[in-house]
Write a protein that holds these residues in place. Structure first.
Motif, PDB file in Angstrom:
ATOM      1  N   LEU A 184      65.078  49.672  50.803  1.00 37.19           N
ATOM      2  CA  LEU A 184      63.701  49.488  50.345  1.00 37.19           C
ATOM      3  C   LEU A 184      62.686  49.739  51.458  1.00 37.19           C
ATOM      4  O   LEU A 184      61.489  49.853  51.190  1.00 37.19           O
ATOM      5  CB  LEU A 184      63.529  48.078  49.766  1.00 37.19           C
ATOM      6  CG  LEU A 184      64.265  47.868  48.430  1.00 37.19           C
ATOM      7  CD1 LEU A 184      64.246  46.405  48.028  1.00 37.19           C
ATOM      8  CD2 LEU A 184      63.644  48.716  47.331  1.00 37.19           C
ATOM      9  N   ASN A 185      63.158  49.852  52.709  1.00 38.47           N
ATOM     10  CA  ASN A 185      62.247  50.208  53.795  1.00 38.47           C
ATOM     11  C   ASN A 185      61.818  51.668  53.717  1.00 38.47           C
ATOM     12  O   ASN A 185      60.887  52.081  54.417  1.00 38.47           O
ATOM     13  CB  ASN A 185      62.913  49.955  55.157  1.00 38.47           C
ATOM     14  CG  ASN A 185      62.981  48.467  55.475  1.00 38.47           C
ATOM     15  OD1 ASN A 185      62.279  47.658  54.881  1.00 38.47           O
ATOM     16  ND2 ASN A 185      63.837  48.118  56.415  1.00 38.47           N
ATOM     17  N   ALA A 186      62.487  52.444  52.867  1.00 35.82           N
ATOM     18  CA  ALA A 186      62.124  53.855  52.737  1.00 35.82           C
ATOM     19  C   ALA A 186      60.667  54.004  52.303  1.00 35.82           C
ATOM     20  O   ALA A 186      59.983  54.950  52.710  1.00 35.82           O
ATOM     21  CB  ALA A 186      63.047  54.542  51.726  1.00 35.82           C
ATOM     22  N   ALA A 187      60.186  53.081  51.482  1.00 32.62           N
ATOM     23  CA  ALA A 187      58.793  53.154  51.030  1.00 32.62           C
ATOM     24  C   ALA A 187      57.832  52.952  52.200  1.00 32.62           C
ATOM     25  O   ALA A 187      56.775  53.582  52.265  1.00 32.62           O
ATOM     26  CB  ALA A 187      58.538  52.102  49.954  1.00 32.62           C
ATOM     27  N   LEU A 188      58.210  52.075  53.146  1.00 35.05           N
ATOM     28  CA  LEU A 188      57.369  51.860  54.318  1.00 35.05           C
ATOM     29  C   LEU A 188      57.325  53.109  55.187  1.00 35.05           C
ATOM     30  O   LEU A 188      56.279  53.497  55.698  1.00 35.05           O
ATOM     31  CB  LEU A 188      57.896  50.679  55.145  1.00 35.05           C
ATOM     32  CG  LEU A 188      57.957  49.321  54.450  1.00 35.05           C
ATOM     33  CD1 LEU A 188      58.489  48.288  55.418  1.00 35.05           C
ATOM     34  CD2 LEU A 188      56.590  48.921  53.926  1.00 35.05           C
ATOM     35  N   LYS A 189      58.477  53.728  55.369  1.00 33.45           N
ATOM     36  CA  LYS A 189      58.544  54.918  56.213  1.00 33.45           C
ATOM     37  C   LYS A 189      57.740  56.061  55.597  1.00 33.45           C
ATOM     38  O   LYS A 189      57.074  56.821  56.296  1.00 33.45           O
ATOM     39  CB  LYS A 189      60.009  55.322  56.405  1.00 33.45           C
ATOM     40  CG  LYS A 189      60.826  54.270  57.138  1.00 33.45           C
ATOM     41  CD  LYS A 189      62.310  54.618  57.149  1.00 33.45           C
ATOM     42  CE  LYS A 189      63.122  53.506  57.784  1.00 33.45           C
ATOM     43  NZ  LYS A 189      64.581  53.777  57.738  1.00 33.45           N
ATOM     44  N   LYS A 190      57.788  56.158  54.276  1.00 31.76           N
ATOM     45  CA  LYS A 190      57.046  57.222  53.591  1.00 31.76           C
ATOM     46  C   LYS A 190      55.551  57.039  53.779  1.00 31.76           C
ATOM     47  O   LYS A 190      54.796  58.013  53.916  1.00 31.76           O
ATOM     48  CB  LYS A 190      57.400  57.220  52.099  1.00 31.76           C
ATOM     49  CG  LYS A 190      56.761  58.366  51.315  1.00 31.76           C
ATOM     50  CD  LYS A 190      57.237  58.369  49.872  1.00 31.76           C
ATOM     51  CE  LYS A 190      56.615  59.525  49.101  1.00 31.76           C
ATOM     52  NZ  LYS A 190      57.065  59.548  47.695  1.00 31.76           N
TER      53      LYS A 190
END
Length: 279
Positions: free
Chosen positions: A263-269
């Motif tokens: 779910l950290n992928a959204a932060l990285k995006k």
């Protein structure tokens, strides 16, 4: 000297700086190794294992944690914490873990001082320093000792060393608090946590080892290990029925498989790897 023996020597040298230790013990492979190293270095009479039993902790993990601590001959305390009482935590901001760990480590530091233990030890490893993990900030602020990380031990090396020592948790699938199943910004409630817990316990009862049920409202996004994807698809009818019983309306199998901190992928995006601590 083997790599495992070199790692063990380095780990024991770090723990040996302290006369005694309170170990934050979840029952996973990382905290199990940290606890075992503390017992080997300091002796069981100078170590206290403390497990936080709360709404975000899988109930099935408590008894194995008790048994492991007992096998080491160390005193084991179970403390109850209620993270959801903190509105900053319950609203699930991107730095949610900061609020959890800040409260937990403050409580453990106070307990360590009351009981006369020289430090609080956690099970963070070197890999934990690379991802977005606000809880690490709380650990640093409160002086928590992270011997696995300080020794430079990766997750793979932690497992290797745990196996070398004969710890039964050496190949235990990675676990994390149940709040990690919710996209940032989605409010966390006891009902939702119970929903995820029921869903994951069901899947583990079917023999799946590495499991995450990500909560996207009415949708359960299922992550399993790469080696279990085909079986999950083959058993999709049973899985859908089980997860609907847990309270989900729709079930999706994530074809990318299990990823720690997915779910950290959204932060990285959004370019938010570094976030301020929200009060």
């Amino acid at each position: 000297m083997s790599r495992a023996e070199e790692n063990l020597k380095r780990l024991e040298e770090i723990v040996g700086r302290y006369e005694s230790a309170l170990v934050a013990f979840s029952g996973g492979v990382d905290s199990s190794l940290a606890l075992a190293a503390a017992v080997r270095t300091l002796g069981p009479e100078r170590v206290l294992a403390v497990t936080s039993d709360n709404e975000t902790y899988l109930p099935s993990e408590l008894e194995p944690a008790r048994e492991f601590a007992e096998s080491l001959g160390v005193e084991h305390l179970i403390v109850e914490t209620r993270e959801l009482d903190n509105p900053d935590y319950a609203r699930n901001p991107a730095n949610r873990c900061y609020f959890c760990k800040s409260t937990l480590y403050s409580d453990l530091a106070r307990l360590a001082a009351e009981r006369g233990y020289a430090c609080v030890i956690d099970g963070a490893n070197a890999d934990d320093e690379g991802d977005y993990r606000p809880g690490r900030q709380a650990a640093r602020e409160l002086g928590v000792v992270s011997p696995l990380s300080e020794a430079g031990l990766s997750k793979e090396e932690v497992r290797e060393l745990a196996r070398h020592l004969g710890l039964p948790t050496w190949d235990k699938p990675a676990l994390a608090c149940l709040s990690s199943r919710f996209p940032y910004g989605q409010k966390i409630t006891p009902e939702k946590l119970q929903q995820v817990a029921r869903a994951e316990e069901y899947l583990r009862s079917r023999g799946f080892r590495q499991v995450r049920v990500r909560h996207h409202g009415e949708i359960a996004r299922l992550e399993v290990g790469d080696d279990e994807l085909e079986r999950a698809f083959a058993e999709r009818k049973e899985i859908v029925a089980g997860l609907r019983d847990a309270g989900f309306l729709y079930v999706a199998l994530d074809l990318a498989g299990y990823r720690s901190g997915s779910l950290n992928a959204a932060l990285k995006k959004r370019g938010k790897r570094t976030l301020p601590v929200l009060g």
